[in-house]
Design a protein around this motif. Structure first.
Motif, PDB file in Angstrom:
ATOM      1  N   LEU A 195       0.933  -1.300  -0.035  1.00  0.00           N
ATOM      2  CA  LEU A 195      -0.143  -0.092   0.040  1.00  0.00           C
ATOM      3  C   LEU A 195       0.825   1.295  -0.138  1.00  0.00           C
ATOM      4  CD1 LEU A 195      -2.616  -1.237   2.654  1.00  0.00           C
ATOM      5  CD2 LEU A 195      -3.025  -1.005  -0.034  1.00  0.00           C
ATOM      6  N   LEU A 196       2.033   1.020   0.492  1.00  0.00           N
ATOM      7  CA  LEU A 196       2.806   2.369   0.571  1.00  0.00           C
ATOM      8  C   LEU A 196       4.265   1.885   0.141  1.00  0.00           C
ATOM      9  CD1 LEU A 196       1.974   3.734   4.190  1.00  0.00           C
ATOM     10  CD2 LEU A 196       1.536   4.782   1.830  1.00  0.00           C
ATOM     11  N   ARG A 197       5.286   2.953  -0.207  1.00  0.00           N
ATOM     12  CA  ARG A 197       6.642   2.585  -0.572  1.00  0.00           C
ATOM     13  C   ARG A 197       7.378   1.911   0.471  1.00  0.00           C
ATOM     14  NH1 ARG A 197       9.515   6.733  -1.071  1.00  0.00           N
ATOM     15  NH2 ARG A 197       8.035   8.028   0.063  1.00  0.00           N
ATOM     16  N   GLU A 198       8.226   1.099   0.388  1.00  0.00           N
ATOM     17  CA  GLU A 198       9.119   0.493   1.004  1.00  0.00           C
ATOM     18  C   GLU A 198       9.956   1.427   2.076  1.00  0.00           C
ATOM     19  OE1 GLU A 198      11.879  -2.513  -0.494  1.00  0.00           O
ATOM     20  OE2 GLU A 198      10.221  -3.639  -1.225  1.00  0.00           O
ATOM     21  N   SER A 199      10.078   2.734   1.392  1.00  0.00           N
ATOM     22  CA  SER A 199      10.990   3.723   2.184  1.00  0.00           C
ATOM     23  C   SER A 199      10.035   4.465   3.101  1.00  0.00           C
ATOM     24  CB  SER A 199      11.724   4.421   1.214  1.00  0.00           C
ATOM     25  OG  SER A 199      10.997   5.166   0.244  1.00  0.00           O
ATOM     26  N   ALA A 200       8.570   4.263   2.957  1.00  0.00           N
ATOM     27  CA  ALA A 200       7.718   5.326   3.625  1.00  0.00           C
ATOM     28  C   ALA A 200       7.951   5.081   5.121  1.00  0.00           C
ATOM     29  CB  ALA A 200       6.161   4.804   3.417  1.00  0.00           C
ATOM     30  N   GLY A 201       7.980   6.255   5.712  1.00  0.00           N
ATOM     31  CA  GLY A 201       8.203   6.113   7.238  1.00  0.00           C
ATOM     32  C   GLY A 201       9.681   6.171   7.788  1.00  0.00           C
ATOM     33  N   THR A 202      10.673   6.254   6.622  1.00  0.00           N
ATOM     34  CA  THR A 202      11.954   6.072   7.229  1.00  0.00           C
ATOM     35  C   THR A 202      12.881   7.327   6.645  1.00  0.00           C
ATOM     36  OG1 THR A 202      12.740   4.966   4.940  1.00  0.00           O
ATOM     37  CG2 THR A 202      12.066   3.697   6.830  1.00  0.00           C
ATOM     38  N   GLU A 203      12.235   8.119   5.700  1.00  0.00           N
ATOM     39  CA  GLU A 203      12.836   9.438   5.093  1.00  0.00           C
ATOM     40  C   GLU A 203      12.840  10.677   6.007  1.00  0.00           C
ATOM     41  OE1 GLU A 203      10.295   9.301   1.738  1.00  0.00           O
ATOM     42  OE2 GLU A 203      11.608   8.260   0.609  1.00  0.00           O
ATOM     43  N   PRO A 204      13.870  11.481   5.976  1.00  0.00           N
ATOM     44  CA  PRO A 204      13.984  12.550   7.197  1.00  0.00           C
ATOM     45  C   PRO A 204      12.879  13.722   6.550  1.00  0.00           C
ATOM     46  CG  PRO A 204      15.762  12.680   5.276  1.00  0.00           C
ATOM     47  CD  PRO A 204      15.217  11.297   5.518  1.00  0.00           C
ATOM     48  N   ILE A 205      12.093  14.189   7.627  1.00  0.00           N
ATOM     49  CA  ILE A 205      11.187  15.040   7.383  1.00  0.00           C
ATOM     50  C   ILE A 205      11.318  16.605   7.449  1.00  0.00           C
ATOM     51  CG2 ILE A 205       8.891  15.728   8.247  1.00  0.00           C
ATOM     52  CD1 ILE A 205       8.943  12.915   7.304  1.00  0.00           C
ATOM     53  N   ILE A 206      11.290  17.295   6.474  1.00  0.00           N
ATOM     54  CA  ILE A 206      11.853  18.804   6.500  1.00  0.00           C
ATOM     55  C   ILE A 206      10.376  19.626   6.899  1.00  0.00           C
ATOM     56  CG2 ILE A 206      12.432  20.446   4.952  1.00  0.00           C
ATOM     57  CD1 ILE A 206      13.513  18.506   3.023  1.00  0.00           C
ATOM     58  N   GLY A 207      10.805  20.456   7.722  1.00  0.00           N
ATOM     59  CA  GLY A 207       9.764  21.008   8.223  1.00  0.00           C
ATOM     60  C   GLY A 207       9.379  20.953   9.674  1.00  0.00           C
TER      61      GLY A 207
END
Length: 207
Positions: A195-207
């Protein structure tokens, strides 16, 4: 022969199967509108506006839902069929709004659910990465509460979890919500389910 499952877990611990995720969900409520809620913010002071999406196509809804929620593993609406999703977002007691910037780009979403008598749930509330940390969340919550507190509503509630932005719980409490319940939710990892990309939830959040 059935193999032993190992020692019993201590009280308060729960098994989480491979491919599942677990989080702690906190539900918060507001029993009366905050003071000064109806005071309007001058439109020129805010670089965004709310646009009501009436009868929007499920695919259009999912695109924004994914843009806002993928960093926090929002998945429930992605697992629904078009018919199941349309039955919710086209219900006259459900309001879907897009947060749109001056370039007419959607940068957030707000969904209000009035289907339970006397209650409004802020079902989905969020901004895309890059739009957070600029004071827009407070503006969006003010607009949400202005629309939620209509005649007949006696309670407004929202929930967040430990997979959400870590600032979310403090933000809701700072806006006048009080926690009233917590529970543990265990669900299939939406990345494993596709349902989501494998990298979802692991990337740095900007802002």
């Amino acid at each position: 022969m059935i193999e032993a499952e190992g020692p019993a877990l201590p009280r308060g611990f729960h098994n989480v199967a491979p491919g599942d995720l677990a989080c702690v969900v906190t539900s918060l409520e507001m029993r009366q509108p905050p003071a000064g809620l109806r005071r309007l913010v001058p439109e020129g002071d805010v670089p965004v506006q709310l646009v009501r999406w009436k009868d929007c196509a499920p695919e259009k809804y999912r695109l924004l839902y994914r843009r806002v929620g993928e960093p926090w593993l929002w998945w429930s609406r992605l697992a629904m069929s078009d018919a199941e999703l349309a039955a919710i977002i086209h219900d006259p007691q459900v309001q879907v709004h897009a947060v749109v910037d001056r370039a007419r780009v959607e940068v957030g979403m707000l969904e209000l659910d009035f289907r339970a008598a006397g209650t409004c749930e802020i079902a989905f509330f969020g901004l895309i990465p890059g739009a957070t940390g600029k004071g827009l969340g407070k503006w969006l919550m003010r607009r949400a509460l202005q629309m939620a507190w209509v005649p007949g509503v006696e309670r407004v509630w929202v929930h967040t979890c430990t997979l959400d932005d870590p600032r979310a719980l403090g933000f809701y409490m700072g806006q006048g919500f009080a926690p009233y319940a917590r529970h543990v939710e265990i669900f299939p990892d939406p990345r494993v389910a596709g349902l989501l990309r494998e990298s979802a939830g692991t990337e740095p959040i900007i802002g």
